[in-house]
Design a protein around this motif. Structure first.
Motif, PDB file in Angstrom:
ATOM      1  N   ASP A 305      57.721  43.581 -11.103  1.00  0.00           N
ATOM      2  CA  ASP A 305      58.905  44.106 -10.184  1.00  0.00           C
ATOM      3  C   ASP A 305      58.909  45.557 -10.370  1.00  0.00           C
ATOM      4  N   GLU A 306      58.924  46.092 -11.626  1.00  0.00           N
ATOM      5  CA  GLU A 306      58.990  47.500 -11.815  1.00  0.00           C
ATOM      6  C   GLU A 306      57.873  48.203 -11.181  1.00  0.00           C
ATOM      7  N   VAL A 307      56.726  47.946 -11.304  1.00  0.00           N
ATOM      8  CA  VAL A 307      55.467  48.465 -10.715  1.00  0.00           C
ATOM      9  C   VAL A 307      55.595  48.523  -9.270  1.00  0.00           C
ATOM     10  N   GLN A 308      56.031  47.281  -8.650  1.00  0.00           N
ATOM     11  CA  GLN A 308      56.106  47.199  -7.316  1.00  0.00           C
ATOM     12  C   GLN A 308      56.989  48.344  -6.912  1.00  0.00           C
ATOM     13  N   LYS A 309      58.306  48.710  -7.264  1.00  0.00           N
ATOM     14  CA  LYS A 309      59.196  49.595  -6.995  1.00  0.00           C
ATOM     15  C   LYS A 309      58.688  50.903  -7.027  1.00  0.00           C
ATOM     16  N   LEU A 310      57.688  51.091  -8.031  1.00  0.00           N
ATOM     17  CA  LEU A 310      57.064  52.490  -8.212  1.00  0.00           C
ATOM     18  C   LEU A 310      56.056  52.814  -7.132  1.00  0.00           C
ATOM     19  N   LEU A 311      55.351  51.599  -6.670  1.00  0.00           N
ATOM     20  CA  LEU A 311      54.322  51.797  -5.814  1.00  0.00           C
ATOM     21  C   LEU A 311      54.843  51.604  -4.363  1.00  0.00           C
ATOM     22  N   ASN A 312      56.040  51.189  -4.095  1.00  0.00           N
ATOM     23  CA  ASN A 312      56.707  51.314  -2.608  1.00  0.00           C
ATOM     24  C   ASN A 312      57.139  52.696  -2.316  1.00  0.00           C
ATOM     25  N   VAL A 339      54.504  35.290  -9.740  1.00  0.00           N
ATOM     26  CA  VAL A 339      53.786  36.131 -10.388  1.00  0.00           C
ATOM     27  C   VAL A 339      52.646  36.738  -9.692  1.00  0.00           C
ATOM     28  N   VAL A 340      52.003  35.678  -8.821  1.00  0.00           N
ATOM     29  CA  VAL A 340      50.847  35.850  -8.174  1.00  0.00           C
ATOM     30  C   VAL A 340      51.196  36.579  -6.721  1.00  0.00           C
ATOM     31  N   THR A 341      52.558  36.320  -6.309  1.00  0.00           N
ATOM     32  CA  THR A 341      53.115  36.736  -4.916  1.00  0.00           C
ATOM     33  C   THR A 341      53.230  38.120  -5.461  1.00  0.00           C
ATOM     34  N   LEU A 342      54.108  38.531  -6.493  1.00  0.00           N
ATOM     35  CA  LEU A 342      54.446  39.952  -6.583  1.00  0.00           C
ATOM     36  C   LEU A 342      52.988  40.926  -7.106  1.00  0.00           C
ATOM     37  N   ALA A 343      51.959  40.121  -7.803  1.00  0.00           N
ATOM     38  CA  ALA A 343      50.508  40.963  -7.923  1.00  0.00           C
ATOM     39  C   ALA A 343      50.053  41.120  -6.378  1.00  0.00           C
ATOM     40  N   ALA A 344      50.095  40.195  -5.694  1.00  0.00           N
ATOM     41  CA  ALA A 344      49.496  40.633  -4.053  1.00  0.00           C
ATOM     42  C   ALA A 344      50.228  41.520  -3.455  1.00  0.00           C
ATOM     43  N   ASN A 345      51.511  41.623  -3.455  1.00  0.00           N
ATOM     44  CA  ASN A 345      52.410  42.618  -3.151  1.00  0.00           C
ATOM     45  C   ASN A 345      51.925  44.015  -3.597  1.00  0.00           C
ATOM     46  N   CYS A 346      52.062  44.034  -4.854  1.00  0.00           N
ATOM     47  CA  CYS A 346      51.457  45.323  -5.542  1.00  0.00           C
ATOM     48  C   CYS A 346      50.185  46.122  -5.047  1.00  0.00           C
ATOM     49  N   VAL A 347      48.954  44.894  -4.713  1.00  0.00           N
ATOM     50  CA  VAL A 347      47.807  45.326  -4.435  1.00  0.00           C
ATOM     51  C   VAL A 347      48.082  45.870  -3.034  1.00  0.00           C
ATOM     52  N   GLU A 348      48.839  45.078  -2.102  1.00  0.00           N
ATOM     53  CA  GLU A 348      48.938  45.774  -0.997  1.00  0.00           C
ATOM     54  C   GLU A 348      49.482  47.171  -0.808  1.00  0.00           C
ATOM     55  N   ASN A 367      37.649  39.335  -5.060  1.00  0.00           N
ATOM     56  CA  ASN A 367      37.029  38.261  -5.331  1.00  0.00           C
ATOM     57  C   ASN A 367      38.161  37.315  -6.079  1.00  0.00           C
ATOM     58  N   PRO A 368      39.083  37.771  -6.978  1.00  0.00           N
ATOM     59  CA  PRO A 368      40.070  37.030  -7.640  1.00  0.00           C
ATOM     60  C   PRO A 368      41.045  36.528  -6.299  1.00  0.00           C
ATOM     61  N   MET A 369      41.449  37.472  -5.328  1.00  0.00           N
ATOM     62  CA  MET A 369      42.637  37.276  -4.387  1.00  0.00           C
ATOM     63  C   MET A 369      41.910  36.146  -3.641  1.00  0.00           C
ATOM     64  N   ALA A 386      47.994  39.342   3.289  1.00  0.00           N
ATOM     65  CA  ALA A 386      48.515  40.802   3.514  1.00  0.00           C
ATOM     66  C   ALA A 386      47.680  41.859   2.757  1.00  0.00           C
ATOM     67  N   ALA A 387      47.547  41.379   1.485  1.00  0.00           N
ATOM     68  CA  ALA A 387      46.721  42.287   0.476  1.00  0.00           C
ATOM     69  C   ALA A 387      45.577  42.444   0.805  1.00  0.00           C
ATOM     70  N   LEU A 388      44.723  41.525   1.558  1.00  0.00           N
ATOM     71  CA  LEU A 388      43.378  41.420   1.653  1.00  0.00           C
ATOM     72  C   LEU A 388      43.301  42.398   2.907  1.00  0.00           C
ATOM     73  N   ASP A 389      43.973  42.329   4.055  1.00  0.00           N
ATOM     74  CA  ASP A 389      44.143  43.275   4.919  1.00  0.00           C
ATOM     75  C   ASP A 389      44.154  44.577   4.610  1.00  0.00           C
ATOM     76  N   ALA A 390      45.094  44.848   3.782  1.00  0.00           N
ATOM     77  CA  ALA A 390      45.407  46.288   3.224  1.00  0.00           C
ATOM     78  C   ALA A 390      44.145  46.664   2.743  1.00  0.00           C
ATOM     79  N   VAL A 391      43.219  45.878   1.680  1.00  0.00           N
ATOM     80  CA  VAL A 391      42.197  46.244   1.119  1.00  0.00           C
ATOM     81  C   VAL A 391      41.105  46.484   2.091  1.00  0.00           C
ATOM     82  N   PHE A 392      40.972  45.845   3.188  1.00  0.00           N
ATOM     83  CA  PHE A 392      39.980  45.868   4.080  1.00  0.00           C
ATOM     84  C   PHE A 392      40.103  47.317   4.895  1.00  0.00           C
ATOM     85  N   ALA A 393      41.487  47.640   4.806  1.00  0.00           N
ATOM     86  CA  ALA A 393      41.646  48.637   5.884  1.00  0.00           C
ATOM     87  C   ALA A 393      41.076  50.001   5.038  1.00  0.00           C
ATOM     88  N   SER A 394      40.862  49.856   3.824  1.00  0.00           N
ATOM     89  CA  SER A 394      40.609  51.049   2.975  1.00  0.00           C
ATOM     90  C   SER A 394      39.024  51.135   2.720  1.00  0.00           C
TER      91      SER A 394
END
Length: 894
Positions: A305-312, A339-348, A367-369, A386-394
């Protein structure tokens, strides 16, 4: 005056440009325009003079005299057409702002048109960004007419060159300030510019300025947008000089396939707002790794949660995020889905913030996602998608293709389905088309998906093939679709029609034949033909020693040597024999020995010198060698002439003609298909709007129908309730009627039970010694007595003294008489009354007692009968009293 005019015309043009007399300046501008029109290049002395003295143009475009200003703007246009990039870059800093302030708002249409054309030429000659930068500060000018004219000029620039050539973002950001201007003309011109932007960008432009407008302004713009919403996509009307050069180069190279002007549509218009990068890495807690490895899921969730706020943040500064990415990859295997959902949001968020810089972390996290896509809860798969789409966009499609194809063969159906959907999204959003080999691999895997047992898997495979078909075209995809049945083809065709992709496969251009010429020029020593081609002028210093002639072709000079004929005689043979002598190992030519060198050189000759222009000159050196020493001319000349060099080059020329004809046909077909596609797109848009309208009407009809059905049901419910109430009331009435009948029967039984048997009333009435009974009988008490009395009088005269007694007694004693039944109790009452009165001396008359008894009996018959009985009783009492008074019966016998 004539002398003055002669002096003015003799003045140099720069002096006439700054003359205090406006007529002189005007004539100078006209003369300069003629000079510029006659100039052939920017190196002309007149043009160079005004390029060097670029500051003079500021006074020209801002001339105080409108007539002179008009001619000065025209002269500037002529200058820019011939001055090139250098003249544009040196003068625009002096002229653009002045043109916007004094030229565009001019009252003369010709001056205004020349000012606009000058701005267009500034854009065309170099690049548009500096022109836009110079015009943007004018939007804050204090005079509204200047702002309105500048907005109109910007509209014309974007209309002519398009938003793909001229960057729209700076102007879009300045629109809210213009919409807040007090002048209505400024706001009107701002609306025109916004509509022009909408023609190119559609709704993609709104995030940059839409939120800063008032609701009323948004509504007005939406109405204007509706008018141009269904128009076909606009096309660039004017080309930059660089674009014109590229177009001419493409037209000059017919073997290059992709030289259409329409291919400029692939230019990406970046409308994403610019943000300052934020240093997120330094703000991440130091104990993040320890908290992420905690055995309590709440600790892991709090850390994420803390990391997600920083990455936003919109943009993230680059750094080393390897540890962070590895932590997110570890969280993909976590048992807790939060935990999985938050990690995916942080990756996105991290991928969107880093953009292309995230590409180096793709292999660690992708691969893990994709493995975690086996999760059945939709919220988790949506977050990972959504995280995979953001990764593909890069990254690029080619980078992700290996992992995607691997997971398309996964044993878990859920992973296979979500991976297929991810591939579909990648194909739709990618701006790079896959190669034919990659398309073949994708098509093979998607064709296998068509045989899956689940319908959703088969639909996903059909959508992959339809989207790939949209990108690659018919030529490549027909081979992959031939073996399918008609039902599957129809399904794939449906997805093909509905697919919207950004990429379009373009065959790689065929290399032109002249590409083989540079190797021939660089390596003349490998064959014999380059030597004669390089004999245009052999260098005299290189002619003496045998080895150096290898380098002769690299420095060709004049073809005819005049000063040293001997050297020329030696240089010719040596330059032509240097390479063969080395290859064949021969220093001197012999009669039968030249065969091996010729044999070794012949197969290499077409490769070394393929161009026809290189092979045409060889006969000339032969003629030049004939008069000189021919010790090596004959043996080497014949082998060189045996294989005709132009012969292998005729095939490419013939093929290029065929290809050119085929290319023209393909271009015509592409143009036709493109127009058809635009028409179909317009029809589709219209049909979509009609569908939306019909859906709205259908929803309204459904709502009305539902309301009517509810109303009918309410009425039916009321009717059922009313019927129920009616039946209950009717039942109550029946019960009341039965109860009334029962009470009547009960009352009649009680009356019969309490009444004594009928007796002869006459005996009791006429037992009275004073003749009360006779008088009573004459009185005709009751309804029956009155009727009987009337009958008696009707039958004959009666005696007042008691002669009618018999008739009265007969009528009362008759068994069928109703009166006897009703008056039967009166005998007992009368006797009891008489006995009581005789004993107690009471004044109560027996008749009164009989009247009260009869009144009580008649009370049950109703209030009306009671009243009538009371009246009859009262009359009877009065008559009895009168009779007693006449006869003196009322006295007590004592």
């Amino acid at each position: 005056m004539a002398e003055a005019e002669e002096d003015f015309s003799s003045l140099p043009l720069p002096d006439r440009f700054v003359h205090k007399n406006w007529k002189v300046r005007k004539e100078g501008y006209e003369a300069a325009a003629k000079e510029f029109d006659l100039a052939t290049s920017e190196s002309n002395p007149v043009v160079r003079q005004f390029i060097q003295d670029s500051g003079i143009w500021k006074g020209v475009v801002g001339d105080s005299n409108v007539a002179a200003q008009q001619e000065g703007l025209k002269a500037l246009c002529s200058f820019l057409q011939i001055a090139g990039t250098q003249g544009c870059t040196r003068t625009r800093n002096y002229t653009i702002a002045t043109i916007a302030e004094k030229g565009l708002p001019s009252t003369r249409p010709a001056a205004k048109q020349n000012a606009l054309e000058a701005l267009m030429l500034y854009v065309e000659t170099d690049k548009p960004d500096p022109v836009i930068e110079e015009l943007l500060p004018i939007l804050s000018h204090k005079q509204p007419k200047v702002i309105a004219a500048t907005l109109d000029a910007l509209t014309q620039i974007y209309h002519a060159y398009g938003c793909k050539t001229v960057e729209p973002k700076p102007v879009l950001k300045a629109l809210p300030k213009v919409y807040g201007h007090a002048d209505k003309n400024v706001r009107a011109k701002a609306q025109e510019l916004t509509v022009e932007f909408y023609r190119w960008l559609k709704d993609a432009m709104k995030p940059l300025f839409w939120g800063d407008l008032k609701p009323v302004q948004q509504q007005d713009l939406d109405k204007l947008f509706e008018k141009v919403r269904d128009e076909p996509p606009p096309k660039q009307e004017r080309l930059l000089r660089s674009q014109q050069a590229a177009k001419e180069a493409a037209a000059a190279a017919p073997t290059v396939v992709e030289d259409y002007a329409e291919e400029e549509e692939d230019v990406v218009i970046d409308l994403e707002p610019e943000f300052e990068p934020v240093d997120v890495l330094s703000k991440i807690p130091k104990d993040f790794g320890e908290r992420l490895a905690s055995s309590k899921w709440k600790d892991r969730k709090e850390a994420l949660d803390e990391v997600q706020k920083l990455l936003n943040v919109p943009r993230i500064a680059e750094g080393s995020f390897d540890d962070l990415i590895r932590g997110f990859a570890k969280c993909m295997k976590d048992a807790n889905i939060a935990v999985v959902t938050l990690a995916a949001n942080c990756v996105e968020l991290l991928a969107k913030g880093l953009k292309r810089s995230f590409a180096k972390y793709r292999s660690t996290i992708m691969n893990p996602m994709m493995e975690r896509l086996k999760e059945k809860k939709q919220s988790v798969t949506d977050a990972i998608g959504a995280a995979l789409d953001a990764v593909f966009a890069s990254t690029h499609l080619q980078d992700c293709m290996e992992e995607i194809l691997e997971f398309l063969k996964h044993k878990n159906p859920q992973v296979k389905l979500e991976s297929t959907r991810f591939l579909i999204r990648c194909l739709k959003t990618s701006r790079e088309a896959p190669s034919p080999a990659e398309a073949k691999t994708i098509a093979e895997v998607a064709t296998k998906l068509l045989t899956e047992s689940q319908e959703v898997q088969r639909s996903a495979g059909a959508e992959v093939l339809g989207t790939l078909w949209k990108i690659m075209g018919d030529r490549i995809m027909n081979a992959h679709l031939d073996g399918l049945d008609d039902i599957r083809k129809a399904k794939i065709k449906e997805y093909y029609d509905n697919a919207e992709t950004r990429a379009k496969y373009k065959p790689k251009p065929v290399a032109p034949p002249k590409a083989a010429a540079p190797p021939a020029g660089k390596r003349p020593m490998a064959g014999k033909r380059p030597a004669p081609g390089g004999m245009k002028k052999p260098a005299p210093t290189v002619a003496a020693p045998p080895p150096p002639p290898v380098e002769e072709p690299a420095a060709p000079l004049a073809p005819k040597p005049t000063s040293r004929p001997g050297a020329s005689k030696l240089a010719g043979p040596k330059s032509g024999l240097a390479a063969p002598s080395r290859l064949g190992g021969l220093k001197k030519p012999g009669g039968g020995i030249p065969g091996p060198p010729a044999g070794t050189a012949s197969p290499r000759r077409p490769i070394v010198s393929p161009p026809p222009e290189e092979t045409a000159p060889p006969p000339q050196p032969k003629l030049g060698l004939a008069p000189g020493r021919g010790l090596a001319g004959r043996p080497l000349g014949k082998p060189q002439a045996e294989p005709a060099a132009p012969t292998p080059l005729q095939a490419p020329i013939g093929l290029s003609l065929v290809e050119r004809a085929e290319l023209d046909e393909l271009r015509a077909e592409v143009e036709r298909l493109r127009r058809q596609n635009e028409e179909l797109r317009g029809d589709r848009t219209k049909l979509t709007s009609q569908v939306h309208e019909l859906q709205n009407q259908n929803a309204q009809l459904i709502e009305d129908h539902t309301r009517d059905v509810l109303s009918i049901k309410a009425k039916e419910t009321q009717l059922v309730r009313a019927r129920s109430d009616y039946e209950a009331a009717e039942q109550t009435v029946q019960n009341q009627r039965r109860e009334v009948d029962r009470l009547k029967r009960e009352l009649s039984r009680q009356v019969r039970a309490t009444s004594p048997p009928p007796t002869d009333l006459a005996d009791q009435i006429y037992t009275d010694t004073n003749g009360v009974g006779g008088r009573f009988g004459d009185s005709g008490y009751g309804t029956q007595g009155l009727h009987s009395r009337r009958e008696r009088f009707a039958n004959g005269p009666t005696s007042p003294g008691g002669e009618g007694k018999e008739n009265f007694d007969g009528s009362l004693s008759r068994p069928g008489s109703n009166l006897s039944g009703k008056l039967s109790p009166l005998r007992a009452d009368a006797s009891s009354v008489r006995s009581g009165s005789s004993r107690g001396g009471g004044r109560i008359s027996p008749v009164e007692n009989v009247g009260s008894r009869i009144g009580g009996t008649q009370a049950a018959a109703g209030a009306e009968s009671w009243k009538r009985a009371a009246e009859v009783t009262q009359n009877l009492k009065q008559r009895i009293e009168l009779m007693k008074a006449k006869q003196g019966i009322g006295r007590n016998p004592q």
